[in-house]
Write a protein that holds these residues in place. Structure first.
Motif, short mmCIF file in Angstrom:
data_model
loop_
_atom_site.label_atom_id
_atom_site.label_comp_id
_atom_site.label_asym_id
_atom_site.label_seq_id
_atom_site.Cartn_x
_atom_site.Cartn_y
_atom_site.Cartn_z
N LEU A 133 0.73 -1.13 -0.07
CA LEU A 133 0.10 0.17 0.13
C LEU A 133 0.82 1.25 -0.02
N GLN A 134 0.29 2.21 -0.82
CA GLN A 134 1.33 3.57 -0.98
C GLN A 134 0.47 4.58 -0.08
N ILE A 135 1.22 5.44 0.62
CA ILE A 135 0.99 6.40 1.51
C ILE A 135 1.68 7.53 1.40
N HIS A 136 1.13 8.55 1.10
CA HIS A 136 1.90 10.13 0.71
C HIS A 136 1.45 11.13 1.63
N GLU A 167 5.10 -3.78 4.45
CA GLU A 167 3.86 -3.43 3.70
C GLU A 167 3.37 -2.24 3.19
N LEU A 168 4.22 -1.17 3.41
CA LEU A 168 3.72 -0.04 3.08
C LEU A 168 5.05 0.76 2.28
N GLU A 169 4.49 1.69 1.27
CA GLU A 169 5.46 2.55 0.59
C GLU A 169 5.25 3.94 0.94
N LYS A 217 -6.34 5.32 14.35
CA LYS A 217 -7.45 5.44 13.25
C LYS A 217 -6.62 5.19 11.95
N ILE A 218 -5.62 5.77 11.75
CA ILE A 218 -4.87 5.53 10.39
C ILE A 218 -4.59 4.13 10.39
N VAL A 219 -4.01 3.39 11.51
CA VAL A 219 -3.44 1.99 11.57
C VAL A 219 -4.74 1.09 10.96
N ALA A 261 -7.56 -2.75 7.48
CA ALA A 261 -8.42 -3.09 6.88
C ALA A 261 -8.33 -3.15 5.22
N ALA A 262 -7.35 -2.26 4.73
CA ALA A 262 -7.23 -2.25 3.31
C ALA A 262 -6.24 -3.48 3.12
N LEU A 263 -5.08 -3.76 3.78
CA LEU A 263 -4.49 -4.93 3.50
C LEU A 263 -5.24 -6.06 3.49
N ARG A 264 -6.19 -6.22 4.13
CA ARG A 264 -6.96 -7.66 4.33
C ARG A 264 -7.88 -7.70 3.08
#
Length: 86
Positions: A3-6, A33-35, A75-77, A82-85
């Motif tokens: 998942l990409q977070i900016h 797991e994140l970029e 909240k972000i976590v 949920a998005a990774l599932r």
């Protein structure tokens, strides 16, 4: 990469350290797991916006949420979990 977070933050306000702190917290929570990328604004904007690659706003100081504290981090976590599932 996953998942990409900016994060867009006020570069002239000294918010880079807040970005780096958030990045470290998320990397500890989701190793590999994140970029996570960050971009400091050139002008005084007061921004600290956390968004996904597709534009989903996870946190917005500009919209009145302030800085990411522990409750806001959770909240972000929760959203990322949920998005990774999916």
């Amino acid at each position: 990469m996953g998942l990409q977070i900016h994060v867009v933050f006020c570069g002239s306000c000294g918010y880079k350290s807040k970005f780096l702190q958030l990045k470290k917290s998320l990397e500890v929570e989701f190793p590999g797991e994140l970029e996570i990328t960050g971009e400091g604004t050139q002008t005084r904007s007061g921004k600290f916006e956390v968004v996904t690659k597709d534009g989903k706003v996870l946190h917005s100081k500009e919209n009145g949420e302030g800085f990411v504290d522990n409750d806001k981090l959770q909240k972000i976590v929760a959203w990322i979990q949920a998005a990774l599932r999916k």
